[in-house]
Design a protein around this motif. Structure first.
Motif, PDB file in Angstrom:
ATOM      1  N   HIS B 162      23.139  18.338  40.979  1.00 19.99           N
ATOM      2  CA  HIS B 162      22.347  18.274  42.212  1.00 19.99           C
ATOM      3  C   HIS B 162      23.106  17.580  43.320  1.00 19.99           C
ATOM      4  N   GLY B 163      22.600  17.714  44.527  1.00 20.20           N
ATOM      5  CA  GLY B 163      23.210  17.020  45.654  1.00 20.20           C
ATOM      6  C   GLY B 163      23.004  17.801  46.939  1.00 20.20           C
ATOM      7  N   HIS B 164      23.013  17.076  48.063  1.00 24.22           N
ATOM      8  CA  HIS B 164      22.836  17.740  49.349  1.00 24.22           C
ATOM      9  C   HIS B 164      24.113  17.743  50.173  1.00 24.22           C
ATOM     10  N   THR B 165      25.189  17.178  49.623  1.00 27.02           N
ATOM     11  CA  THR B 165      26.462  17.225  50.330  1.00 27.02           C
ATOM     12  C   THR B 165      27.508  17.759  49.365  1.00 27.02           C
ATOM     13  N   LEU B 166      28.625  18.207  49.899  1.00 25.19           N
ATOM     14  CA  LEU B 166      29.657  18.779  49.051  1.00 25.19           C
ATOM     15  C   LEU B 166      30.180  17.734  48.070  1.00 25.19           C
ATOM     16  N   ILE B 167      30.237  16.488  48.512  1.00 22.72           N
ATOM     17  CA  ILE B 167      30.758  15.426  47.653  1.00 22.72           C
ATOM     18  C   ILE B 167      29.811  15.194  46.480  1.00 22.72           C
ATOM     19  N   GLU B 168      28.515  15.039  46.795  1.00 20.22           N
ATOM     20  CA  GLU B 168      27.524  14.842  45.738  1.00 20.22           C
ATOM     21  C   GLU B 168      27.555  16.015  44.750  1.00 20.22           C
ATOM     22  N   LEU B 169      27.571  17.241  45.320  1.00 18.59           N
ATOM     23  CA  LEU B 169      27.559  18.426  44.463  1.00 18.59           C
ATOM     24  C   LEU B 169      28.793  18.473  43.572  1.00 18.59           C
ATOM     25  N   GLY B 170      29.952  18.195  44.185  1.00 18.88           N
ATOM     26  CA  GLY B 170      31.202  18.261  43.444  1.00 18.88           C
ATOM     27  C   GLY B 170      31.218  17.239  42.303  1.00 18.88           C
TER      28      GLY B 170
END
Lengths: 582, 582
Positions: B162-170
């Motif tokens: 999960h995540g709402h930014t590319l960093i979180e998602l990655g």
């Protein structure tokens, strides 16, 4: 390196040519400014909600700092009315009651403000102040003047009334009106009447007594000092303190104390926005005075260096028990008129105030606060100029809206909301205006090579071609408007084969507008219409040359609109459609 | 009244001329769009973090509403990728876990968005969308496409990331990578490969097999349906559910439910900004598609009516269990290419989706989520266009900065921060540019009546006069810059007696600039310099005529710059100073 040094230390430039004559001029100016500044310093500290001595301290070290770093020859810095009001609002919002905490907040505010100004100066961000439009500044100063005058009425009446908006102040004044202290009202009302008379009637009276104008001026400026002396004596002689007249009381005597700002992140967070507004408003006020005075002697000030000068002054205020300072209008004019030639006059003034702080403070014990309030009211009412509303109304609705909103919101919601809303509103209105540019359909003035709006002038047009002159740079906010306008014009007129966009007043085409032009070119092509440009400016052309747009464009680029006209007229005669339409 | 009715109900215009032929065209288009929209609706609901049926519901009533109120003939509304991502971000930020609460938040978001769009339409505020510049939109769409694709990888891999930014998602994807479910990866990877092949390789293959281009197109659009059918069968036949392949599961069958948004002030407060961003982004995306398609048939769309059409669609979504919708790019192009002639095609599409919701939902039980994720990834990667960075870099630094910041902030801090920062930055950069206008010192091109920049061309100048052409409207942000620039130019050159401001490209003079011109006039007068204007535009002249400025101005107003030149040349010969200076 010496050049950089000279830029950041203007004192090196004027100091090296300092002569005895210049020193004499500066000294005379300093004496007059000192006399004016002593009661002002005390009064503005009172307005800021601070002990009287902080006003004196704010008028010593900051003046030395400005003399070293400032670029104006005649600007007189120190506490000023509007910044004092903003200081009161900023510190008031913290809800402090401990005097030591309040004083700490004031020096911290000066320090943050100084850091902001220095930062803006070093980063050359002086241009940011330009986003305060004249109507917003005028409205803000007028509304602040009214707020300040209203806030001082309580001292004249001797009642405890508080508030940061005109409504709060008004309600509080009315609620406490029955508690009015008669002795205070007599002192305060008397001082007010005397000061108004000094301002309006004294100078003509002195002149008619045969005094020289220069001397009459100096005596007039000394009015507040006279009021201070007379009312202080009255309180002392008649024991008015016992009758409820509020007095300044014990003012510590001696050199300004060393002080250090707080570095508490919470306090910085609470004060930062206020400090930013104080910095920008103070800078704008100061720079406009400095520029006005410099121009009279064909001198220049350096706005980014002014930021450094004012920043240094505020840091100086922060380390010597002061509060935010800036260049004041009235005292700078007095300094200039009195003959000051260099910032050394400011340093001499500082020495004058220093002597006052060391020697005169015991004499201020019986000084009634009502007198200081009266000097403030008389000073700020000259800031109030509601004619700006009428002037703006006549000039343009947009400017009127900016003034009206700034005055209304400053009076109704306080200084910080008022000035912020004014800035945001003027930017929004400007963007709104430029998002709907004036687009004129042009025709040829018969017998000339000039083109004019077909709605305003009798001009010739071609049946198969339309020329639109766009009176605005093209950027994202108006790109779609242009597209809509053009498509609206050509969709319903099936005879049009050529569209010329006359670009003489288009100073910029940003990428959004470029893409809109590209789309427009395609859409017009789909409709069978050829798009041309005329009189494209050099910088715009340079930029368009970096793209595919010019290669893809269905039509041509004409150096002059007349050239476009001639080309289209020949085409119209060649092609059957053009002739048929005629 | 009928005219107003027709404006707000475009259906009255096209409906009255509706024929059997038109209906046939619309029906064919509707069938093709329906086939395309069924898997898309399910997939975008998944992307928005909502149950699959909400995607279907959002594709029924909103399409009827748009058919009645929309001004575009061929726009196809429904759930779209970017708005679904923004919905996911908005609802995700609420931290809800109860599915009923999440669904309520989604219909409330659609309702608020509908109200905002209707309000903007009735108040004719469509122009506000213009403040989203093309670079910001392009950067935002590209970054959103990347974010969406990254967010769908978890479904392809069968892992909980999960995540709402590319960093979180990655980070989340990498952390969960060891948990990858092989069966899911085979289904998802297979669907992805198949869909990429359909997009790139199927049409040429079909054409080489002798199919007509139209038929080949339709089969290509049916690719996602084929992927859905094949993978659903695979899951059912091989019992892949037991092997950990996530499936859509039970989808309620039947008509869309009646739903009501929440009117909780707290929820509205939390969702309002998101709804505003969704409305504006959705509107901009939709209007640009609608305009592109309308122009191809020399038709017009009415942007303010589009707001009403999209507002009605969102309100319709809110009362029928849907979530925010807008006009989609891909499906509108398909609708147009398939021959849709009126918005009735949208209504027929809605009937198709309605039938699917009633009849087909039991068949969706074994549909793997990985297949839907694959259709999303293939669809959104066509949105990703990093070449905009290169294009903007070549065109101008300011546009590049706007694209770069929007992409970077959207990827790094999420969709809402990204698009808001992009808008604020492009406005700030625009204001910065116009606050430092191009000012050219002009001279006469020998033998002509034309004037050009002395730095770029060989031109004649007069020793006692300076002509400055200002390439920008004058307003508060650049008034002081102008003043500084002019004073800088004349202060150090004691031979100057005349200054001409060439106003041909000055489209506006606001009150701040007027006051600056007044001050400049006084300051120049104090320096012994006469100020003239030339080629002042009609609207600017009208406004200046309402003030004292023209009467107070030391010099003259010349109709043309050449006239000014001739006058100055004669003056130069008359006055000894001019001759001496030569």
């Amino acid at each position: 390196m010496p050049k950089t040094l000279a830029r950041y230390f203007p004192i090196l430039t004027w100091g090296s040519a300092y002569s005895r004559d210049t020193a004499a001029s500066d000294l005379v100016a300093a004496v007059i400014v000192t006399i004016m500044l002593i009661p002002q310093s005390l009064a503005y500290a009172l307005l800021a909600g601070l002990p009287a001595e902080m006003g004196l301290y704010a008028s010593i070290l900051p003046l030395f700092a400005y003399a070293i770093f400032g670029s104006s020859r005649t600007l007189a810095v120190g506490p000023v009315a509007v910044v004092s009001l903003m200081t009161a609002a900023a510190i008031g919002s913290l809800g402090l009651t401990d005097p030591a905490q309040i004083a700490l907040a004031a020096v911290t505010l000066a320090f943050i403000s100084g850091v902001i100004l220095l930062g803006m100066g070093l980063l050359r961000l002086g241009f940011l102040a330009n986003f305060l439009s004249h109507p917003v500044i005028a409205g803000f100063i007028t509304a602040s003047g009214l707020l300040i005058a209203a806030s001082q009425l309580r001292h004249i009446l001797g009642i405890p009334a508080h508030g940061h908006t005109l409504i709060e102040l008004g309600q509080s004044l009315i609620a406490h009106l029955p508690e009015t202290n008669l002795a205070t009202l007599i002192i305060g009302g008397g001082a007010l009447a005397f000061l108004f008379w000094v301002r309006k009637g004294l100078k003509p009276a002195l002149l008619s007594m045969g005094l020289k104008p220069r001397m009459a001026d100096v005596l007039t400026k000394a009015g507040p000092v006279a009021a201070v002396v007379m009312t202080t004596l009255a309180v002392w002689l008649f024991g008015l303190e016992a009758r409820g007249v509020a007095i300044v009381g014990a003012v510590p005597s001696g050199l300004p104390p060393l002080s250090a700002p707080s570095f508490s992140p919470a306090l910085w967070n609470q004060l930062f926005l206020s400090a930013l507004l104080i910095s920008v408003i103070g800078f704008v006020e100061s720079v406009s005075v400095a520029q006005t005075l410099a121009a009279k002697k064909r001198q220049r000030i350096a706005p980014d260096q002014e930021l450094i000068g004012l920043g240094a002054s505020n840091v100086a205020a922060a380390v010597s028990g002061g509060y935010p300072v800036t260049g004041g209008f009235a005292r700078s004019v007095v300094n200039f008129d009195a003959g000051a030639e260099t910032p050394a006059a400011g340093a001499y003034t500082a020495i004058g105030i220093l002597l006052a702080a060391v020697l005169l403070t015991p004499l201020l014990y019986f000084l009634p606060k009502a007198t200081l309030a009266a000097t403030i009211i008389v000073a700020v009412l000259s800031l109030v100029d509601l004619s700006i509303l009428k002037k703006a109304w006549r000039y343009s609705f947009v400017d009127f809206a900016a003034v009206f909103a700034t005055i209304g919101l400053t009076l109704g919601m306080g200084v910080e909301v008022g000035v912020s809303a004014g800035v945001i509103l003027s930017i929004a209105l400007h963007l709104y205006k430029t998002s709907r540019p004036h687009i004129a359909e042009e025709g040829l003035v018969p017998g000339t090579q000039h083109f004019r709006n077909i709605l305003r002038h009798k001009v010739e047009t071609l049946p198969h071609a339309v020329t639109l002159r766009i009176d605005e740079s093209l950027y994202f906010a108006n790109a779609r408007f242009l597209e809509d306008h053009i498509l609206e014009r050509v969709t319903n007129d099936k005879t049009i084969e050529h569209l010329v966009l006359h670009f003489a007043a288009v100073n910029e085409v940003d990428m959004s507008a470029l893409e809109t032009l590209e789309e427009l070119n395609h859409r017009l092509r789909d409709m069978g219409i050829t798009m041309h440009l005329s009189e494209v400016k050099g910088p715009v052309m340079d930029r368009l040359n970096r793209t595919h747009f010019l290669a893809d464009m269905t039509g041509q680029i004409f150096l002059s609109q007349y050239e476009a006209w001639e080309w289209l007229r020949r085409r119209g005669k060649d092609t059957p459609t053009g002739v048929a339409a005629q």
